[in-house]
Motif scaffolding. Sequence first.
Motif, PDB file in Angstrom:
ATOM      1  N   GLN A 252       2.403 -14.814  -2.133  1.00 42.50           N
ATOM      2  CA  GLN A 252       3.320 -15.457  -3.082  1.00 42.50           C
ATOM      3  C   GLN A 252       3.627 -14.532  -4.260  1.00 42.50           C
ATOM      4  O   GLN A 252       4.756 -14.514  -4.761  1.00 42.50           O
ATOM      5  CB  GLN A 252       2.720 -16.774  -3.573  1.00 42.50           C
ATOM      6  CG  GLN A 252       2.680 -17.888  -2.532  1.00 42.50           C
ATOM      7  CD  GLN A 252       4.026 -18.576  -2.342  1.00 42.50           C
ATOM      8  OE1 GLN A 252       5.064 -18.061  -2.715  1.00 42.50           O
ATOM      9  NE2 GLN A 252       3.996 -19.771  -1.775  1.00 42.50           N
ATOM     10  N   ALA A 253       2.634 -13.766  -4.704  1.00 45.27           N
ATOM     11  CA  ALA A 253       2.872 -12.816  -5.793  1.00 45.27           C
ATOM     12  C   ALA A 253       3.830 -11.711  -5.336  1.00 45.27           C
ATOM     13  O   ALA A 253       4.742 -11.317  -6.079  1.00 45.27           O
ATOM     14  CB  ALA A 253       1.549 -12.215  -6.256  1.00 45.27           C
ATOM     15  N   TRP A 254       3.639 -11.231  -4.142  1.00 42.35           N
ATOM     16  CA  TRP A 254       4.517 -10.200  -3.590  1.00 42.35           C
ATOM     17  C   TRP A 254       5.930 -10.752  -3.413  1.00 42.35           C
ATOM     18  O   TRP A 254       6.926 -10.087  -3.715  1.00 42.35           O
ATOM     19  CB  TRP A 254       3.947  -9.701  -2.251  1.00 42.35           C
ATOM     20  CG  TRP A 254       4.625  -8.476  -1.703  1.00 42.35           C
ATOM     21  CD1 TRP A 254       5.676  -7.785  -2.246  1.00 42.35           C
ATOM     22  CD2 TRP A 254       4.281  -7.797  -0.496  1.00 42.35           C
ATOM     23  NE1 TRP A 254       6.026  -6.731  -1.460  1.00 42.35           N
ATOM     24  CE2 TRP A 254       5.179  -6.698  -0.365  1.00 42.35           C
ATOM     25  CE3 TRP A 254       3.318  -7.998   0.488  1.00 42.35           C
ATOM     26  CZ2 TRP A 254       5.131  -5.829   0.713  1.00 42.35           C
ATOM     27  CZ3 TRP A 254       3.260  -7.115   1.557  1.00 42.35           C
ATOM     28  CH2 TRP A 254       4.154  -6.049   1.663  1.00 42.35           C
ATOM     29  N   SER A 257       7.637 -10.830  -6.695  1.00 38.20           N
ATOM     30  CA  SER A 257       7.993  -9.485  -7.165  1.00 38.20           C
ATOM     31  C   SER A 257       9.277  -8.970  -6.518  1.00 38.20           C
ATOM     32  O   SER A 257       9.944  -8.084  -7.063  1.00 38.20           O
ATOM     33  CB  SER A 257       6.845  -8.508  -6.884  1.00 38.20           C
ATOM     34  OG  SER A 257       6.751  -8.211  -5.486  1.00 38.20           O
ATOM     35  N   ALA A 278       5.435 -18.025 -11.171  1.00 35.76           N
ATOM     36  CA  ALA A 278       4.238 -17.183 -11.248  1.00 35.76           C
ATOM     37  C   ALA A 278       2.957 -18.010 -11.260  1.00 35.76           C
ATOM     38  O   ALA A 278       1.892 -17.535 -10.852  1.00 35.76           O
ATOM     39  CB  ALA A 278       4.301 -16.302 -12.497  1.00 35.76           C
ATOM     40  N   PRO A 281       1.144 -18.275  -7.446  1.00 35.41           N
ATOM     41  CA  PRO A 281       0.077 -17.337  -7.040  1.00 35.41           C
ATOM     42  C   PRO A 281      -1.131 -17.368  -7.960  1.00 35.41           C
ATOM     43  O   PRO A 281      -2.272 -17.189  -7.504  1.00 35.41           O
ATOM     44  CB  PRO A 281       0.767 -15.962  -7.064  1.00 35.41           C
ATOM     45  CG  PRO A 281       1.978 -16.136  -7.909  1.00 35.41           C
ATOM     46  CD  PRO A 281       2.415 -17.551  -7.710  1.00 35.41           C
ATOM     47  N   ILE A 282      -0.902 -17.596  -9.259  1.00 34.62           N
ATOM     48  CA  ILE A 282      -2.037 -17.684 -10.188  1.00 34.62           C
ATOM     49  C   ILE A 282      -2.930 -18.859  -9.800  1.00 34.62           C
ATOM     50  O   ILE A 282      -4.166 -18.735  -9.734  1.00 34.62           O
ATOM     51  CB  ILE A 282      -1.542 -17.839 -11.641  1.00 34.62           C
ATOM     52  CG1 ILE A 282      -0.911 -16.535 -12.129  1.00 34.62           C
ATOM     53  CG2 ILE A 282      -2.695 -18.243 -12.569  1.00 34.62           C
ATOM     54  CD1 ILE A 282      -0.201 -16.658 -13.465  1.00 34.62           C
TER      55      ILE A 282
END
Length: 391
Positions: A252-254, A257, A278, A281-282
């Motif tokens: 999810q972070a990727w 990005s 954000a 993913p956190i």
Amino acid sequence: MGIPRLRAYAGPAFLSYGFRPFFFLGSLYAGLSILLWLPIYAGEFNAHSAFVPVDWHVHEMLFGYLPAIVTGFLLTAIPNWTGRLPVQGLPLLALVVLWLAGRIAVFFSADIGWEAAAVIDGSFLLAVATAAAREIVSGRNWRNLKVLLPLAVLACANSAFHIEAHLQGTSDVSRRLGMAAAIMLISLIGGRIIPSFTRNWLVRKNPGRLPVPFDRFDIASLAISAIALGAWTFAPGNSVSGMLMAVAAICQAWRLSRWAGERTLRDPLVLILHLAYAFVPIGLALVSASIFFPDAVPAAAGLHALGTGAVGSMTLAVMTRATLGHTGRELKAGKGTSFIFVVLLLAGSLRILAAFVPSDAVIDMAGAAWMAAFAGFLLIHGTALTTPKAR
């Protein structure tokens, strides 16, 4: 892409589109429910709910507030997707009354009985899912049927919540299932609107790198996230669940990005979508960490990152943009709108902090920031929601 031409409608503007009553009442309820929750949490006030206090709070955020905003979004988006006319007037009023009845029934469920409350409360999401499915199928808009899956899971989780709370005394599996459905809704809808709105703004205002179009990586990320959330729902302490949640967090972070969010700093309306996402993913990472390092990372940290952070911020961001766009206002965040974005991000951050540093003061500050954000939304955008579209 505009909303299809309306049938002859001479009723109040408030009932002309689904986003109007549900964004207005949903944001009002978001603030009022926390205003009630803080004294309930402090033991200074008792609800008449059959739920224990924390279950009432969790339920009304996941199955009270969130469905209102999702309904407002879907009833406005589906006509765009299908070309069919929007639900308005008396049919829309019926859905609003059904949602309100659910809130009242849950609050007074100790008086009317948990079974009656479950039926009244559960009927709203069932009605919304049925209406949405009918419109999507009638419009032959097959690709958007996938949105109905997490909506159906949310409806099932709501019914399970009532049953589990009655049989076990508190919710457990059903609250995680509800959160899983909420995060998958955000992943699906956010994955559609964030790159789109970002691309549109960048093309006009900041030429250069654009968001990567939806591809197999997005499909894989959604699949991994669904599997991870499912494992966590039914085996929250298992190391396999922890590993899956960690992988989902990385994906999810990727994914985020790839949407060029760092290039949108000059437009708060677009930037807030990236900042809100954000928290996904956190939150997934914190849930994973809480499984492997329970003494260092409380489980509540991940839950509130996903709930207060992801759900709260993303719904406010979507409400604001949709309200401006569909009421004829300029798609621009003024100082007031930027303020409510900042205080809601602060609320999410403070609520995560409160899990690590148990403090009534931090919880109160998080609650105050949350209420300020939604009160601010109503003050700034309430008139747009209740009056005819600006010309």
